[in-house]
Structure formats: C-alpha cells, structure tokens
Design an enzyme around this catalytic site. Structure first.
Site, PDB file in Angstrom:
ATOM      1  N   CYS A  18       0.548  -1.292  -0.299  1.00 49.16           N
ATOM      2  CA  CYS A  18       0.001   0.101  -0.229  1.00 49.16           C
ATOM      3  C   CYS A  18       1.318   1.067  -0.073  1.00 49.16           C
ATOM      4  CB  CYS A  18      -1.226  -0.408   0.879  1.00 49.16           C
ATOM      5  SG  CYS A  18      -0.316  -0.571   2.727  1.00 49.16           S
ATOM      6  N   HIS A  74      -1.631   0.486   7.201  1.00 45.85           N
ATOM      7  CA  HIS A  74      -2.496   0.684   5.698  1.00 45.85           C
ATOM      8  C   HIS A  74      -2.351   2.065   5.350  1.00 45.85           C
ATOM      9  CE1 HIS A  74      -4.990   0.271   2.877  1.00 45.85           C
ATOM     10  NE2 HIS A  74      -5.766   0.605   3.162  1.00 45.85           N
ATOM     11  N   ASP A  92      -8.061   5.148  -1.932  1.00 41.99           N
ATOM     12  CA  ASP A  92      -7.364   3.606  -1.563  1.00 41.99           C
ATOM     13  C   ASP A  92      -7.978   2.878  -2.126  1.00 41.99           C
ATOM     14  OD1 ASP A  92      -6.671   1.740   0.133  1.00 41.99           O
ATOM     15  OD2 ASP A  92      -8.761   1.833   1.543  1.00 41.99           O
TER      16      ASP A  92
END
Length: 217
Positions: A18, A74, A92
């Site tokens: 991520c 994250h 996202d």
C-alpha cells in the site's frame, strides 16, 4: 478528467504494498491533472498503532463479506483541494468503497467509529504532506521477505523507491506509532508542522477530520 470517469485500473496497484501504491498514486494524480502537479493538495496517511494491528472494513484483501481485515498498517491518500469548498477525499486502491470517497463517508464505512475497539486496536494516523513524502520515502521492500529471503508477496514491477537523499529504506519510521507521540490538540502549529516535518504529524482517529477541516481551502 473528472472523478466520475476515473478508471481505477489506470492506477498501479500491487496487493500488500500500500505504501508504494500511494506513492505512485500521488504522482499519477498530479500527472493527469486530478491534483496539483507538485502534489501540494495531497497527503499520504499511514494508519497503524503500537501493536501493529488495525481493523478496517471494506478491504478487497478480506475474505469476509463485510470486508474487514486486520492490517499491521495501511496507507491511504487524502486530498484537500486548495480552491473551492469541496470536502476532503480519500483515495484507497485497496478499498471496495467508491474511488475516491468523501472523507466522512470513508471514515464511517471503513473505521466504523460506533464500533467500540479494545485499546490494542485503536487506530492512529500519521499525516505526511505528499511533496515531502515523494522526496523522502524509501523502500527496498525488505519487510516483505521472510527469513529465507523469499518474497512473502510478489513485489511491484517498478524499481524499489529510493529517496532523494539516497536512503534505501525508512518505512519503519512512517509506521512507528506510539500514543505518547500523538498531538493532544490540533492547532495552528500542528497544521504548520505537516508541511515541514519529514514524517508529518501523528493524530488520533477523533482528530483526523478536524485536521483536514482546518486546512485552508
């Protein structure tokens, strides 16, 4: 180009990377005119805590119907445009929610604030201004190899990210979060700090929306 005709597939996405996804996303949004060319209206936001266990809902990697997953950390991108009164938006690539989503909607659906969490699962947020992030972040992906040197998950196709100062790896500095380091109040100096500090500022979940509401539009 508007958000209504955005094709999420045009953005680089490698599962379980991520931080690199957001790095490439910040660059891409500037290139296609969806953000300031320098990324000055973008922020990389790292989510984690001392125990490295934070629950998020509506995540594509989840095997559950509600999309919940327990991440060690994250990273998302939050955009607060300088002009107009448009609300902050969350980008996202790992979420099944609209791309992008308004910050308030993303928080209510992804973090379920009414869901009472044990202290070990409380989420903290490191907000890093994208121009600083793009200059300073580095990862040689060492965190994604096991003790035998094999990949835990296949890496992105692009070369590892090297910081402008030559650093090869500093991801741990971004995801290291202690409650004692979080700001007690979001004030003017908190806002100023995010534009000057390499690793941004650390806020609690209850302060995230407040922070972006105080950014000058």
């Amino acid at each position: 180009m508007t958000t209504s005709n955005l094709d999420i597939s045009q953005f680089d996405h490698t599962p379980f990377y991520c931080e690199e996804n957001v790095y490439m996303l910040c660059k891409k949004l500037g290139m296609i005119g969806m953000a300031d060319a320098e990324g000055s209206d973008l922020f990389a936001v790292f989510i984690s805590n001392e125990k490295k266990q934070v629950p998020l809902w509506h995540q594509k990697a989840s095997k559950r119907a509600d999309g919940i997953i327990l991440w060690d950390y994250h990273v998302i991108c939050i955009q607060k445009k300088k002009e107009g009164s448009s609300p902050p938006q969350v980008w996202d690539l790992d979420s099944s929610l609209p791309f992008p989503s308004h910050l308030d909607h993303y928080m209510s659906d992804s973090f379920r604030p009414s869901f009472q969490l044990f202290s070990d699962y409380q989420r903290f947020f490191r907000i890093v201004h994208a121009p600083l992030f793009l200059h300073s972040f580095a990862s040689d992906r060492r965190h994604m190899k096991n003790s035998d040197g094999n990949w835990i998950s296949p890496p992105p196709a692009q070369d590892p990210i090297v910081a402008d100062d030559g650093s090869l790896y500093n991801l741990d500095e971004y995801i290291r979060m202690n409650a004692a380091d979080a700001v007690t109040q979001v004030k003017d100096d908190t806002i100023s700090a995010v534009f000057t500090q390499k690793y941004g500022v650390l806020v609690r979940e209850s302060q995230l929306e407040e922070f972006f509401s105080l950014l000058s539009g």
